[in-house]
Write an enzyme that holds these catalytic residues in place. Structure first.
Site, PDB file in Angstrom:
ATOM      1  N   ARG A 293     -64.003 -34.815  96.697  1.00  0.00           N
ATOM      2  CA  ARG A 293     -64.911 -35.670  97.458  1.00  0.00           C
ATOM      3  C   ARG A 293     -64.456 -35.806  98.908  1.00  0.00           C
ATOM      4  O   ARG A 293     -65.267 -35.723  99.832  1.00  0.00           O
ATOM      5  CB  ARG A 293     -65.005 -37.052  96.799  1.00  0.00           C
ATOM      6  CG  ARG A 293     -65.802 -37.037  95.490  1.00  0.00           C
ATOM      7  CD  ARG A 293     -65.758 -38.382  94.786  1.00  0.00           C
ATOM      8  NE  ARG A 293     -66.588 -38.387  93.581  1.00  0.00           N
ATOM      9  CZ  ARG A 293     -66.312 -39.096  92.492  1.00  0.00           C
ATOM     10  NH1 ARG A 293     -65.238 -39.882  92.457  1.00  0.00           N
ATOM     11  NH2 ARG A 293     -67.114 -39.036  91.432  1.00  0.00           N
TER      12      ARG A 293
ATOM     13  N   ARG B  99     -62.346 -50.631  91.903  1.00  0.00           N
ATOM     14  CA  ARG B  99     -62.584 -49.919  93.167  1.00  0.00           C
ATOM     15  C   ARG B  99     -63.689 -50.606  93.975  1.00  0.00           C
ATOM     16  O   ARG B  99     -63.552 -50.794  95.187  1.00  0.00           O
ATOM     17  CB  ARG B  99     -62.970 -48.462  92.876  1.00  0.00           C
ATOM     18  CG  ARG B  99     -61.858 -47.671  92.226  1.00  0.00           C
ATOM     19  CD  ARG B  99     -62.247 -46.211  92.044  1.00  0.00           C
ATOM     20  NE  ARG B  99     -61.276 -45.505  91.217  1.00  0.00           N
ATOM     21  CZ  ARG B  99     -61.112 -44.192  91.218  1.00  0.00           C
ATOM     22  NH1 ARG B  99     -61.852 -43.430  91.991  1.00  0.00           N
ATOM     23  NH2 ARG B  99     -60.219 -43.623  90.427  1.00  0.00           N
TER      24      ARG B  99
END
Length: 303
Positions: free
Chosen positions: A127, A150
């Protein structure tokens, strides 16, 4: 009365949610009851980044050990976590119908609208490399932890955005927090992303047949091609490799990329062919990518 089947799963909220979906589907199709057995893996307890862990199998091996020891009857994994190397003691009996394979941005803004220097959290070199190609001016922060942890870093002011799998966010009912879903031409997903793998011991012919009802043939051919690319590149699940295949029932279309961690250099190639040749398509595409320098780009990532 037949005893419930023991399904091994990681203990995170996402893992147990995903496993619960598979359990309910199996009960619907076969009438067999299923009980979930939570198992802690090395990847769950280690605080190291995935790149330091090596990625391959860190979320899988403990579940496989329990299978081999007979402590569980079958196991469910996020397919992208599975090592590509075969273990003859274990059979991949089903790849359940795939959810959305794409990556998603959780933020108050789209990627293009984030301020220069904004902090974007992700534990994935794949990513980071592809995001840098889109927004080299952002600060990419390596993070670990489950999806809610997260996302919580945004509310805490530690990050401006996080990138997670769309499928996982949907399964957790948190897709309302997505500000942008990246198309596959922007961010190629991890091989197998969005799909769930069902495994059991290779000597359990009864279970291999029973669990086979969960298999989705189009998902299986697509992820077979994607994982063949990963295997032929000799890359683990933490490598900066993206691959996505679509199966229309006749033809398989496959695209894969290896991106340097700087986001500037990449090798990206596509191919198509008969769906029954999924493995060969993946291997041939990887060979073509290696011929164009993909191995060099992955070697830089490893150092």
């Amino acid at each position: 009365m037949t005893a419930p089947l023991r399904m091994g799963t990681r203990k995170s909220e996402l893992a147990t949610t995903q496993s619960g979906l598979v359990a309910r589907r199996l009960t619907e199709l076969t009438g067999r009851e299923v009980e979930l057995v939570g198992i802690t893996t090395y990847g769950d307890v280690s605080r190291a980044n995935l790149t330091q862990l090596g990625g391959t199998g860190v979320f899988v091996s403990e579940l496989r050990n329990k299978l081999i020891d007979g402590e569980i009857d079958f196991a469910v994994h996020s397919l992208k976590d599975l090592p590509t190397a075969d273990d003859p003691r274990i059979t991949l009996v089903a790849t359940a119908l795939r959810d959305d394979p794409r990556d998603a941005l959780v933020s108050s803004a789209k990627l293009a609208d984030l301020a220069p220097g904004a902090r974007v959290g992700t534990g994935s070199p794949r990513r980071v490399a592809q995001l840098r190609a889109l927004r080299p001016d952002l600060h990419y922060v390596p993070i670990r932890g489950n999806a809610p942890t997260r996302i919580g870093k945004i509310a805490a002011g530690e990050l401006d955005a996080v990138v997670l799998a769309t499928a996982g966010l949907r399964r957790l009912g948190r897709d309302g927090e997505i500000s942008q879903i990246f198309e596959v031409d922007e961010l190629l997903p991890a091989p197998g992303q969005g799909a769930l793998a069902v495994e059991c011991s290779s000597d359990r012919a009864d279970l291999i047949e029973l669990l086979g009802v969960l298999d989705d043939p189009r998902t299986r051919t697509a992820v077979t091609a994607e994982r063949a690319v990963l295997s032929a590149l000799e890359a683990g699940c933490a490598a900066p490799v993206g691959a996505f295949a679509s199966d229309d029932g006749h033809i398989l279309n496959l695209t894969a990329t290896v991106v340097a961690i700087d986001g500037v250099r990449s090798v990206r190639k596509s191919t198509s062919g008969p769906r029954l040749a999924a493995m060969e398509l993946g291997r041939d595409l990887a060979a073509a990518m290696i011929a164009e320098g993909a191995g060099t780009l992955m070697g830089e990532q490893a150092h």
